[in-house]
Design a protein around this motif. Sequence first.
Motif, PDB file in Angstrom:
ATOM      1  N   ASN A 241       7.990   6.205  82.273  1.00  0.00           N
ATOM      2  CA  ASN A 241       7.332   5.021  82.407  1.00  0.00           C
ATOM      3  C   ASN A 241       8.045   3.725  82.407  1.00  0.00           C
ATOM      4  N   LYS A 244       8.376   4.050  86.438  1.00  0.00           N
ATOM      5  CA  LYS A 244       7.170   3.985  87.028  1.00  0.00           C
ATOM      6  C   LYS A 244       6.681   2.747  87.098  1.00  0.00           C
ATOM      7  N   TYR A 245       6.882   1.819  85.908  1.00  0.00           N
ATOM      8  CA  TYR A 245       6.262   0.585  85.706  1.00  0.00           C
ATOM      9  C   TYR A 245       7.314  -0.549  86.188  1.00  0.00           C
ATOM     10  N   ASP A 269      12.943  -1.988  80.074  1.00  0.00           N
ATOM     11  CA  ASP A 269      12.892  -2.240  81.464  1.00  0.00           C
ATOM     12  C   ASP A 269      12.349  -3.665  81.825  1.00  0.00           C
ATOM     13  N   ILE A 282      -2.059   1.083  74.108  1.00  0.00           N
ATOM     14  CA  ILE A 282      -1.308   1.694  74.795  1.00  0.00           C
ATOM     15  C   ILE A 282      -0.923   3.190  74.401  1.00  0.00           C
ATOM     16  N   TYR A 287      -5.488   6.111  77.560  1.00  0.00           N
ATOM     17  CA  TYR A 287      -5.673   4.662  77.946  1.00  0.00           C
ATOM     18  C   TYR A 287      -4.774   4.365  78.733  1.00  0.00           C
ATOM     19  N   ARG A 288      -4.993   3.702  79.930  1.00  0.00           N
ATOM     20  CA  ARG A 288      -4.344   3.229  81.043  1.00  0.00           C
ATOM     21  C   ARG A 288      -4.600   1.673  81.106  1.00  0.00           C
ATOM     22  N   ALA A 289      -3.478   0.928  81.044  1.00  0.00           N
ATOM     23  CA  ALA A 289      -3.950  -0.565  81.261  1.00  0.00           C
ATOM     24  C   ALA A 289      -4.253  -0.919  82.662  1.00  0.00           C
ATOM     25  N   ALA A 292      -1.729  -1.063  85.326  1.00  0.00           N
ATOM     26  CA  ALA A 292      -1.144   0.215  85.742  1.00  0.00           C
ATOM     27  C   ALA A 292      -2.114   0.959  86.715  1.00  0.00           C
ATOM     28  N   GLY A 300      -0.031   9.778  86.063  1.00  0.00           N
ATOM     29  CA  GLY A 300      -0.543   9.656  84.793  1.00  0.00           C
ATOM     30  C   GLY A 300      -2.000   9.399  84.475  1.00  0.00           C
ATOM     31  N   GLY A 302      -2.735   8.814  81.099  1.00  0.00           N
ATOM     32  CA  GLY A 302      -2.780   7.847  80.016  1.00  0.00           C
ATOM     33  C   GLY A 302      -2.615   8.839  78.703  1.00  0.00           C
ATOM     34  N   GLY A 304       0.761  10.331  78.298  1.00  0.00           N
ATOM     35  CA  GLY A 304       2.202  10.409  77.776  1.00  0.00           C
ATOM     36  C   GLY A 304       2.457   9.667  76.640  1.00  0.00           C
ATOM     37  N   LEU A 305       2.023   8.536  76.280  1.00  0.00           N
ATOM     38  CA  LEU A 305       2.688   7.772  75.233  1.00  0.00           C
ATOM     39  C   LEU A 305       1.889   8.233  73.941  1.00  0.00           C
TER      40      LEU A 305
END
Length: 339
Positions: A241, A244-245, A269, A282, A287-289, A292, A300, A302, A304-305
Motif C-alpha cells: 500500500n 501503491k499510494y 510513506d 480504511i 472500503y477504498r478511499a 484511491a 485492490g 479494499g 488488504g487492510l
Amino acid sequence: MFASARLKLTAWYLLIAMLISVAFSVAIYKASTDELERFARVQRFRIERRIQEGFPLPPEVRSRFTTDVALITETKRRLLLALVAINAGIFIIAGTVGYFLAGRTLEPIQDMVDEQHRFISDASHELRTPLTALKSSLEVHLRDKNFTLKQAKTLIAESIEDVNKLHLLSDNLLQLAQYQKASGQLSLEKVSLSTIMREAVQKVTPLAKQKNITIKNTAKDMLISGDMYALTNAFITLLDNAVKYSDNKKTVSLSSKKTLANAEIFISDQGIGISRKDMSRIFDRFYRADSARSKSVSGGYGLGLSIAKKIIEAHAGSISVESKLHKGTTFTVRLPLFS
Ligand code: ADP
C-alpha cells in the motif's frame, strides 16, 4: 429467529429455576408439617396416657388440645399459602431475569450471525459486479458478426485478466474468513522480525522499482511469538500500500522500536495520505478511499487492510494509522515480544 430462541431459552431458565424452587418448597413444607404433626402426636399421646391411667382430664386441657390441633391445621394452610406466594414471586422474577440473561447469552451469537450475513452479502456484491461486466462483454462480442481473430485474442486476454482479479478476490475472501476465526488457527512460534521484514521488502521491491521508489529498512531485529506466513502477508500488504499510494521517486521507510512488552513497527510513506473522513474506515472490509479509487490504483478490493488487521489482532497485537493528506501516512503495528 432470535426472538423465538430468546423465548425458548427464557423458558428453559424458568423451568430450571422453578424446579429448584418447587423442590425446596416441597422439602420445607414436608419438614415443617412433619414437625407439627409430631408435636400433635406427642400431645395426643400424653392425653391418651392420662386417660388410660385414670386421671381426670380437666376441660381446659381438652380445649387447649383442640385449639392446638386447629392452630396446626391453620399453620399448615398458611405455610402452604406463603410457599405458593413465594413461588409465584420467584416465577415472575426468574422470568424477567431469565429473559434478560437469555438476551445477553444470545447477543454474541446474534452479532456473529449478523456479521456472517453482512460478509456473505458484501462478498456476493463484490463478486457480482465484475462477473456481470465479464458476461456482458462476452455476450456483446459473441453477437458481433464481424468479430476478427485479432479482436477475439484481445478479448480473451482481457477476460483472463478479469478472471485473475476474481481469483485474487476469492483468495482474499478466503483469507479474511480464515483469520476471522481468531488466533486458535495460527501456528505460533518464535520468529525473527527482521526475517519477516526482509521477506516482505523482497516481495514489494519489483513494484517499488517500477515506480523508482526507495524502500529504507532500518527495523531492528526482535523476537516475537507469531505465525511467520501470516505476519509476512500482513507486512506485505502495508508495504505494498505504501508503494501503491505514493508517487514515483518517493521513499518508503520501515523502522522499529522496542518497548517494555511490545515490538513497534512503523511503515511510513510520502504518498497521497488519507483524509480524516476515511481514516476510521480504511480497516473496514471492501472500503477504498475516494482518492484511491479516483487514482485507479491497480488491484485492490479494499480487503488488504482488514486482513492485515485481523492477522495482527490474532497475535494479540494492534495496528493504528496517522496520516496527512498529500504528505504521507504512517502505520504503526504493535506485537507482543516473545517471552
Ligand atoms: P486496497 O486494496 O484498496 O489497497 P486496503 O484494504 O489495503 O485495500 O486499503 C484500503 C484503503 O485504505 C485503500 O483503498 C486506500 O484508500 C487506503 N490506504 C491504505 N494504505 C494507504 C497508504 N499507505 N496511503 C494512502 N492510502 C492508503
